[in-house]
Design a protein around this motif. Structure first.
Motif, PDB file in Angstrom:
ATOM      1  N   TRP A 126       0.860  -1.174   0.000  1.00  0.00           N
ATOM      2  CA  TRP A 126       0.000   0.000   0.000  1.00  0.00           C
ATOM      3  C   TRP A 126       0.898   1.227   0.000  1.00  0.00           C
ATOM      4  CZ3 TRP A 126      -0.986  -4.295   2.993  1.00  0.00           C
ATOM      5  CH2 TRP A 126      -2.218  -4.929   2.777  1.00  0.00           C
ATOM      6  N   ALA A 127       0.595   2.175  -0.853  1.00  0.00           N
ATOM      7  CA  ALA A 127       1.348   3.435  -0.906  1.00  0.00           C
ATOM      8  C   ALA A 127       0.349   4.578  -0.894  1.00  0.00           C
ATOM      9  CB  ALA A 127       2.213   3.492  -2.161  1.00  0.00           C
ATOM     10  N   TRP A 128       0.679   5.633  -0.176  1.00  0.00           N
ATOM     11  CA  TRP A 128      -0.217   6.774  -0.089  1.00  0.00           C
ATOM     12  C   TRP A 128       0.590   8.041   0.135  1.00  0.00           C
ATOM     13  CZ3 TRP A 128       0.756   3.201   3.569  1.00  0.00           C
ATOM     14  CH2 TRP A 128       1.102   3.629   4.838  1.00  0.00           C
ATOM     15  N   VAL A 154      -7.957 -10.989  -2.517  1.00  0.00           N
ATOM     16  CA  VAL A 154      -8.807  -9.818  -2.771  1.00  0.00           C
ATOM     17  C   VAL A 154      -9.372  -9.299  -1.452  1.00  0.00           C
ATOM     18  CG1 VAL A 154     -10.929  -8.998  -3.882  1.00  0.00           C
ATOM     19  CG2 VAL A 154      -9.343 -10.476  -5.146  1.00  0.00           C
ATOM     20  N   ARG A 155      -9.884 -10.196  -0.632  1.00  0.00           N
ATOM     21  CA  ARG A 155     -10.463  -9.811   0.662  1.00  0.00           C
ATOM     22  C   ARG A 155      -9.414  -9.106   1.525  1.00  0.00           C
ATOM     23  NH1 ARG A 155     -11.572 -14.566   2.339  1.00  0.00           N
ATOM     24  NH2 ARG A 155     -13.390 -14.719   0.986  1.00  0.00           N
ATOM     25  N   THR A 156      -8.209  -9.654   1.585  1.00  0.00           N
ATOM     26  CA  THR A 156      -7.142  -9.064   2.395  1.00  0.00           C
ATOM     27  C   THR A 156      -6.741  -7.695   1.858  1.00  0.00           C
ATOM     28  OG1 THR A 156      -6.361 -11.249   3.039  1.00  0.00           O
ATOM     29  CG2 THR A 156      -4.783  -9.429   3.243  1.00  0.00           C
ATOM     30  N   ALA A 157      -6.652  -7.566   0.540  1.00  0.00           N
ATOM     31  CA  ALA A 157      -6.288  -6.270  -0.053  1.00  0.00           C
ATOM     32  C   ALA A 157      -7.326  -5.206   0.273  1.00  0.00           C
ATOM     33  CB  ALA A 157      -6.135  -6.416  -1.563  1.00  0.00           C
ATOM     34  N   LEU A 158      -8.598  -5.555   0.122  1.00  0.00           N
ATOM     35  CA  LEU A 158      -9.659  -4.576   0.427  1.00  0.00           C
ATOM     36  C   LEU A 158      -9.673  -4.229   1.918  1.00  0.00           C
ATOM     37  CD1 LEU A 158     -12.496  -6.023  -1.827  1.00  0.00           C
ATOM     38  CD2 LEU A 158     -11.291  -3.850  -2.171  1.00  0.00           C
ATOM     39  N   THR A 161      -6.789  -2.018   2.841  1.00  0.00           N
ATOM     40  CA  THR A 161      -6.980  -0.651   2.348  1.00  0.00           C
ATOM     41  C   THR A 161      -7.988   0.086   3.214  1.00  0.00           C
ATOM     42  OG1 THR A 161      -6.513  -1.514   0.135  1.00  0.00           O
ATOM     43  CG2 THR A 161      -7.400   0.705   0.262  1.00  0.00           C
ATOM     44  N   ILE A 162      -9.035  -0.610   3.638  1.00  0.00           N
ATOM     45  CA  ILE A 162     -10.009  -0.015   4.558  1.00  0.00           C
ATOM     46  C   ILE A 162      -9.310   0.412   5.843  1.00  0.00           C
ATOM     47  CG2 ILE A 162     -11.946  -0.598   6.089  1.00  0.00           C
ATOM     48  CD1 ILE A 162     -13.084  -2.256   3.698  1.00  0.00           C
ATOM     49  N   ALA A 163      -8.453  -0.438   6.375  1.00  0.00           N
ATOM     50  CA  ALA A 163      -7.742  -0.109   7.616  1.00  0.00           C
ATOM     51  C   ALA A 163      -6.896   1.151   7.466  1.00  0.00           C
ATOM     52  CB  ALA A 163      -6.864  -1.293   8.044  1.00  0.00           C
TER      53      ALA A 163
END
Length: 167
Positions: A126-128, A154-158, A161-163
């Motif tokens: 994740w980059a921001w 997919v579940r882990t990525a979403l 990202t939510i976290a």
């Protein structure tokens, strides 16, 4: 086909609410999931308000050409590594107008695993931050067949990202 009411669809919808509240756009860089995160996101009506673009970079050449992953990183660490996941996320951020990018690279199987990286090994990045990008990564191992590994990725990525988007 992912439906908005499915578990992955609900995660994508929840992510969209958080991104919209922050005024952020998201970019994705996917390898082993082949665009499944982008599919979950674009199943949500209105996702064009918070999803900027997706890269499917299955080959090493695509990772280098489209995301700027360093050939040396691929050589030293392999495509399935946190180092490559970080560079993929940073590359998606740099090659988009998004404020946040996620990446996935892994071995979904049934072949391709090694003792060091067995089938089911998936790395996330994740980059921001546009001006001074920050990046984080993690490595996970999922059980099951190719379909199960990809769905868990997919579940882990979403969820990851939510976290990052929660205040």
């Amino acid at each position: 086909m992912i439906r908005p009411e499915d578990p992955l669809g609900r995660l994508a919808r929840d992510l969209g609410v958080l991104l919209a509240a922050r005024g952020w756009m998201l970019a994705t860089a996917e390898s082993c999931t082949g665009g499944a995160v982008a599919e979950a996101i674009t199943a949500i009506a209105g996702s064009s308000g918070w999803f900027e673009r997706g890269f499917v970079t299955y080959s090493n050449a695509a990772k280098i050409e489209l995301l700027g992953v360093a050939p040396l990183t691929l050589e030293r660490h392999g495509a399935v590594s946190e180092a490559v996941a970080r560079e993929m996320a940073l590359g998606a951020l740099a090659h988009s107008q998004a404020e946040l990018a996620l990446s996935i690279t892994g071995i979904a199987g049934p072949d391709g695993g090694t003792p060091e990286k067995p089938v089911g090994t998936v790395c996330f990045g994740w980059a921001w931050g546009r001006t001074r990008p920050r990046v984080r990564s993690e490595r996970r191992h999922f059980a099951g067949d190719r379909i199960a590994v990809r769905a868990q990725a997919v579940r882990t990525a979403l969820a990851g990202t939510i976290a990052l988007c929660r205040p």
